[in-house]
Write a protein that holds these residues in place. Structure first.
Motif, PDB file in Angstrom:
ATOM      1  N   ASP A 130       0.867  -1.181   0.000  1.00 13.61           N
ATOM      2  CA  ASP A 130       0.000   0.000   0.000  1.00 13.61           C
ATOM      3  C   ASP A 130       0.904   1.231   0.000  1.00 13.61           C
ATOM      4  O   ASP A 130       1.467   1.591   1.029  1.00 13.61           O
ATOM      5  CB  ASP A 130      -0.885  -0.007   1.245  1.00 13.61           C
ATOM      6  N   PRO A 131       1.059   1.893  -1.153  1.00 13.68           N
ATOM      7  CA  PRO A 131       1.996   3.020  -1.231  1.00 13.68           C
ATOM      8  C   PRO A 131       1.422   4.357  -0.776  1.00 13.68           C
ATOM      9  O   PRO A 131       2.061   5.390  -0.967  1.00 13.68           O
ATOM     10  CB  PRO A 131       2.334   3.065  -2.724  1.00 13.68           C
ATOM     11  N   SER A 132       0.275   4.366  -0.157  1.00  7.26           N
ATOM     12  CA  SER A 132      -0.366   5.624   0.214  1.00  7.26           C
ATOM     13  C   SER A 132       0.428   6.324   1.318  1.00  7.26           C
ATOM     14  O   SER A 132       1.136   5.683   2.114  1.00  7.26           O
ATOM     15  CB  SER A 132      -1.791   5.379   0.697  1.00  7.26           C
ATOM     16  N   PRO A 133       0.297   7.642   1.407  1.00  5.98           N
ATOM     17  CA  PRO A 133       0.984   8.379   2.482  1.00  5.98           C
ATOM     18  C   PRO A 133       0.571   7.923   3.877  1.00  5.98           C
ATOM     19  O   PRO A 133       1.404   7.887   4.791  1.00  5.98           O
ATOM     20  CB  PRO A 133       0.581   9.829   2.226  1.00  5.98           C
ATOM     21  N   VAL A 134      -0.712   7.585   4.056  1.00  9.01           N
ATOM     22  CA  VAL A 134      -1.185   7.149   5.373  1.00  9.01           C
ATOM     23  C   VAL A 134      -0.497   5.851   5.777  1.00  9.01           C
ATOM     24  O   VAL A 134      -0.027   5.698   6.919  1.00  9.01           O
ATOM     25  CB  VAL A 134      -2.715   6.986   5.370  1.00  9.01           C
ATOM     26  N   ALA A 135      -0.423   4.896   4.838  1.00  8.66           N
ATOM     27  CA  ALA A 135       0.242   3.621   5.138  1.00  8.66           C
ATOM     28  C   ALA A 135       1.724   3.836   5.416  1.00  8.66           C
ATOM     29  O   ALA A 135       2.296   3.225   6.329  1.00  8.66           O
ATOM     30  CB  ALA A 135       0.050   2.656   3.976  1.00  8.66           C
ATOM     31  N   PHE A 136       2.352   4.705   4.621  1.00 13.63           N
ATOM     32  CA  PHE A 136       3.772   4.996   4.870  1.00 13.63           C
ATOM     33  C   PHE A 136       3.973   5.546   6.264  1.00 13.63           C
ATOM     34  O   PHE A 136       4.900   5.129   6.973  1.00 13.63           O
ATOM     35  CB  PHE A 136       4.291   6.008   3.846  1.00 13.63           C
ATOM     36  N   TRP A 137       3.138   6.470   6.693  1.00 11.12           N
ATOM     37  CA  TRP A 137       3.307   7.078   8.002  1.00 11.12           C
ATOM     38  C   TRP A 137       3.146   6.035   9.115  1.00 11.12           C
ATOM     39  O   TRP A 137       3.869   6.084  10.129  1.00 11.12           O
ATOM     40  CB  TRP A 137       2.314   8.211   8.184  1.00 11.12           C
ATOM     41  N   GLN A 138       2.240   5.088   8.922  1.00 11.36           N
ATOM     42  CA  GLN A 138       2.079   4.027   9.919  1.00 11.36           C
ATOM     43  C   GLN A 138       3.334   3.164  10.000  1.00 11.36           C
ATOM     44  O   GLN A 138       3.808   2.827  11.095  1.00 11.36           O
ATOM     45  CB  GLN A 138       0.862   3.170   9.561  1.00 11.36           C
ATOM     46  N   HIS A 139       3.886   2.805   8.836  1.00  9.44           N
ATOM     47  CA  HIS A 139       5.115   2.005   8.813  1.00  9.44           C
ATOM     48  C   HIS A 139       6.294   2.801   9.366  1.00  9.44           C
ATOM     49  O   HIS A 139       7.151   2.238  10.067  1.00  9.44           O
ATOM     50  CB  HIS A 139       5.401   1.546   7.384  1.00  9.44           C
ATOM     51  N   TRP A 140       6.349   4.055   9.036  1.00 10.06           N
ATOM     52  CA  TRP A 140       7.441   4.913   9.517  1.00 10.06           C
ATOM     53  C   TRP A 140       7.425   5.012  11.044  1.00 10.06           C
ATOM     54  O   TRP A 140       8.460   4.873  11.698  1.00 10.06           O
ATOM     55  CB  TRP A 140       7.306   6.291   8.878  1.00 10.06           C
ATOM     56  N   ARG A 141       6.262   5.227  11.609  1.00  8.47           N
ATOM     57  CA  ARG A 141       6.140   5.355  13.062  1.00  8.47           C
ATOM     58  C   ARG A 141       6.423   4.046  13.778  1.00  8.47           C
ATOM     59  O   ARG A 141       6.782   4.047  14.965  1.00  8.47           O
ATOM     60  CB  ARG A 141       4.730   5.852  13.416  1.00  8.47           C
ATOM     61  N   ALA A 142       6.284   2.925  13.056  1.00 10.48           N
ATOM     62  CA  ALA A 142       6.537   1.614  13.673  1.00 10.48           C
ATOM     63  C   ALA A 142       8.011   1.230  13.670  1.00 10.48           C
ATOM     64  O   ALA A 142       8.393   0.239  14.302  1.00 10.48           O
ATOM     65  CB  ALA A 142       5.728   0.538  12.939  1.00 10.48           C
ATOM     66  N   LEU A 143       8.855   1.986  12.986  1.00 10.67           N
ATOM     67  CA  LEU A 143      10.283   1.691  12.947  1.00 10.67           C
ATOM     68  C   LEU A 143      10.904   1.864  14.325  1.00 10.67           C
ATOM     69  O   LEU A 143      10.454   2.696  15.117  1.00 10.67           O
ATOM     70  CB  LEU A 143      10.989   2.605  11.944  1.00 10.67           C
ATOM     71  N   PRO A 144      11.955   1.106  14.642  1.00 15.24           N
ATOM     72  CA  PRO A 144      12.604   1.246  15.949  1.00 15.24           C
ATOM     73  C   PRO A 144      13.500   2.474  16.054  1.00 15.24           C
ATOM     74  O   PRO A 144      14.113   2.704  17.091  1.00 15.24           O
ATOM     75  CB  PRO A 144      13.432  -0.037  16.059  1.00 15.24           C
ATOM     76  N   MET A 145      13.637   3.241  14.991  1.00 16.23           N
ATOM     77  CA  MET A 145      14.434   4.474  15.003  1.00 16.23           C
ATOM     78  C   MET A 145      13.738   5.474  14.089  1.00 16.23           C
ATOM     79  O   MET A 145      12.744   5.149  13.443  1.00 16.23           O
ATOM     80  CB  MET A 145      15.876   4.219  14.513  1.00 16.23           C
ATOM     81  N   TRP A 146      14.259   6.686  14.051  1.00 16.46           N
ATOM     82  CA  TRP A 146      13.741   7.716  13.142  1.00 16.46           C
ATOM     83  C   TRP A 146      14.889   8.059  12.196  1.00 16.46           C
ATOM     84  O   TRP A 146      15.757   8.870  12.536  1.00 16.46           O
ATOM     85  CB  TRP A 146      13.293   8.945  13.928  1.00 16.46           C
ATOM     86  N   PRO A 147      14.940   7.442  11.008  1.00 15.16           N
ATOM     87  CA  PRO A 147      16.089   7.656  10.112  1.00 15.16           C
ATOM     88  C   PRO A 147      16.288   9.131   9.780  1.00 15.16           C
ATOM     89  O   PRO A 147      15.348   9.831   9.420  1.00 15.16           O
ATOM     90  CB  PRO A 147      15.724   6.845   8.865  1.00 15.16           C
ATOM     91  N   SER A 148      17.520   9.583   9.892  1.00 17.00           N
ATOM     92  CA  SER A 148      17.821  10.995   9.658  1.00 17.00           C
ATOM     93  C   SER A 148      18.479  11.240   8.313  1.00 17.00           C
ATOM     94  O   SER A 148      18.639  12.395   7.911  1.00 17.00           O
ATOM     95  CB  SER A 148      18.735  11.527  10.762  1.00 17.00           C
ATOM     96  N   GLY A 149      18.899  10.182   7.591  1.00 18.12           N
ATOM     97  CA  GLY A 149      19.576  10.383   6.317  1.00 18.12           C
ATOM     98  C   GLY A 149      20.901  11.102   6.524  1.00 18.12           C
ATOM     99  O   GLY A 149      21.574  10.942   7.545  1.00 18.12           O
ATOM    100  N   PRO A 150      21.295  11.949   5.579  1.00 20.29           N
ATOM    101  CA  PRO A 150      22.591  12.644   5.687  1.00 20.29           C
ATOM    102  C   PRO A 150      22.683  13.614   6.857  1.00 20.29           C
ATOM    103  O   PRO A 150      23.775  14.075   7.179  1.00 20.29           O
ATOM    104  CB  PRO A 150      22.697  13.405   4.356  1.00 20.29           C
ATOM    105  N   GLN A 151      21.548  13.903   7.498  1.00 18.92           N
ATOM    106  CA  GLN A 151      21.572  14.882   8.589  1.00 18.92           C
ATOM    107  C   GLN A 151      22.287  14.363   9.834  1.00 18.92           C
ATOM    108  O   GLN A 151      22.529  15.139  10.780  1.00 18.92           O
ATOM    109  CB  GLN A 151      20.147  15.306   8.952  1.00 18.92           C
ATOM    110  N   TRP A 152      22.660  13.062   9.877  1.00 22.51           N
ATOM    111  CA  TRP A 152      23.425  12.561  11.023  1.00 22.51           C
ATOM    112  C   TRP A 152      24.706  13.379  11.214  1.00 22.51           C
ATOM    113  O   TRP A 152      25.183  13.537  12.341  1.00 22.51           O
ATOM    114  CB  TRP A 152      23.771  11.082  10.846  1.00 22.51           C
ATOM    115  N   PHE A 153      25.252  13.879  10.119  1.00 21.67           N
ATOM    116  CA  PHE A 153      26.468  14.683  10.196  1.00 21.67           C
ATOM    117  C   PHE A 153      26.272  15.913  11.072  1.00 21.67           C
ATOM    118  O   PHE A 153      27.176  16.319  11.815  1.00 21.67           O
ATOM    119  CB  PHE A 153      26.878  15.084   8.776  1.00 21.67           C
ATOM    120  N   LEU A 154      25.076  16.510  11.032  1.00 26.85           N
ATOM    121  CA  LEU A 154      24.836  17.766  11.729  1.00 26.85           C
ATOM    122  C   LEU A 154      24.882  17.582  13.240  1.00 26.85           C
ATOM    123  O   LEU A 154      25.497  18.394  13.946  1.00 26.85           O
ATOM    124  CB  LEU A 154      23.497  18.354  11.301  1.00 26.85           C
ATOM    125  N   TRP A 155      24.233  16.551  13.758  1.00 25.69           N
ATOM    126  CA  TRP A 155      24.212  16.434  15.215  1.00 25.69           C
ATOM    127  C   TRP A 155      25.598  16.095  15.757  1.00 25.69           C
ATOM    128  O   TRP A 155      25.972  16.562  16.843  1.00 25.69           O
ATOM    129  CB  TRP A 155      23.156  15.430  15.681  1.00 25.69           C
TER     130      TRP A 155
END
Length: 411
Positions: A130-155
């Protein structure tokens, strides 16, 4: 134009952002990647590092990305440290840290909260039922972390900057000690290289042997490559030490031995990178299953390849990037903004080209060009709006005063 700008390193900052976009643009087309995209909900969540997987491949991108993985990130930490002493000395530790929060900390929070999910939504759609934004947000919130992408460099840069500010306030003499140390190495680049490599060996090898060179750990949006935090610490504060002494009279001056022998440093970087690649291949595909001697040799090769790669970049900038160019000036001014936003454009462009019949090289060039243009335009536009907002706030009291004066005169 500001005549106090260090031209080679200003140009290098612009060149680095080009390499960063090229690096991320090439990742879907590595010959070493699997045939299918990584599942979004399956550990160890390798899609965080390789969000888009394309069927088109070219081994040349593997070599390019491996080189940048070794030298580019350490160079960025070095440059962050190099520019820090001037700001810290001018502002003082508290004002400097406040500036770092507004310039690095807050953008990290905002980018991780909004741009990271927007970028990774493209990766989710590759394997989603299910590629919908709602389904993505549910899967995203269920992840054990919050991926930051290249922004890890900043912190990580923010933490190192905070440490530099604390040391400046609590132990002000340490800057003078660092400056004296660098001053003694101004005409001894090989001694500097040996010291940098030795510190990097101590910082990297034990952690690489314990955790492997590849493992990451995450806590919410804070991710760290377990083998490298001390290496980044070393490069940040080596850059800081040179910044304390002054680039124009250190071994990084434009008429110094580093600049004169840039070809030798480039050759050394190629040789050390090749040695690292050959030794590391002996530990693949399973680092833990390879022999201890192979792991130790590969771990020892990394600091050599890292140091020669960084010094080669610096020497090339000192020798070949001494002239001022309007395009590079503009690119350098917008480099930070480009870094913040480019990943969104890169991932969605890669996603759009997954089904297109085109060579890996052709796709990469198109993704790189469009992502650069879009992120550069976005950064420049935000800067224009920010300047307009500042001017409006400055003019408003003047306008109020003028209106009040007119009113008084007409009474």
């Amino acid at each position: 134009m500001n005549s106090n700008v260090n031209v080679p390193f200003n140009n290098l900052r612009g060149a680095v952002i080009l390499i960063v976009i090229a690096f991320h643009s090439a990742l879907p087309y590595l010959a070493s990647q699997p045939a299918q995209p990584f599942a979004f909900d399956t550990a160890p969540y390798r899609w965080v590092a390789f969000p888009i997987i394309d069927r088109e491949r070219w081994f040349g991108f593997d070599l390019f990305c491996a080189w940048q993985d070794i030298s580019l990130m350490t160079l960025m930490f070095f440059l962050a440290g190099l520019f820090a002493p001037t700001s810290l000395g001018r502002r003082g530790p508290f004002a400097y840290l406040a500036d770092r929060w507004w310039r690095i900390g807050l953008p990290f929070v905002l980018a991780v909260a909004s741009l990271s999910p927007l970028a990774y939504y493209a990766s989710y759609r590759l394997t989603a039922a299910d590629p919908s934004p709602v389904a993505f947000w549910q899967h995203w919130r269920a992840l054990p972390m919050w991926p930051s992408g290249p922004q890890w460099f900043l912190w990580q840069v923010f933490v190192l900057s905070a440490l530099a500010a604390a040391l400046h306030g609590l132990a002000p003499r340490w800057r003078h000690a660092l400056s004296r140390l660098i001053g003694g190495l101004s005409d001894r680049p090989l001694t500097f290289f040996a010291g940098l490599t030795g510190l990097s060996v101590l910082a990297y090898v034990p952690l690489a042997l314990v955790f492997s060179p590849w493992n990451w750990a995450s806590l919410g949006p804070f991710s760290v490559q377990l083998s490298r935090p001390l290496v980044y610490f070393v490069y940040f504060f080596v850059g800081f030490a040179i910044g304390c002494y002054g680039c124009d009279r250190s071994l990084l001056r434009t008429d110094g031995p580093m600049a004169r022998h840039w070809l030798a440093w480039l050759a050394a970087a190629v040789i050390c990178f090749s040695a690292w690649g050959g030794l590391t291949s002996l530990t693949l595909p399973d680092w833990d299953a390879s022999s201890f001697s192979c792991r130790l040799a590969a771990a020892l090769a990394f600091p050599l390849a890292c140091a020669t790669g960084v010094l080669a970049y610096l020497a090339i900038a000192l020798r070949l990037l001494r002239a001022r160019y309007r395009v590079l000036d503009h690119l350098s001014r917008n480099a930070y903004g480009i870094y913040i936003v480019h990943y969104v454009f890169v991932l969605w462009l890669q996603y759009a080209f997954v089904g297109v019949t085109l060579s890996a090289f052709g796709k990469m060039i198109i993704v790189f060009s469009l992502a650069l243009a879009l992120s550069w335009t976005t950064s420049a536009g935000v800067r224009v709006l920010a300047r307009a907002g500042v001017k409006a706030r400055v003019r408003r009291p003047t306008a109020i005063l003028t209106e009040s004066t007119i009113a008084d005169q007409t009474r």
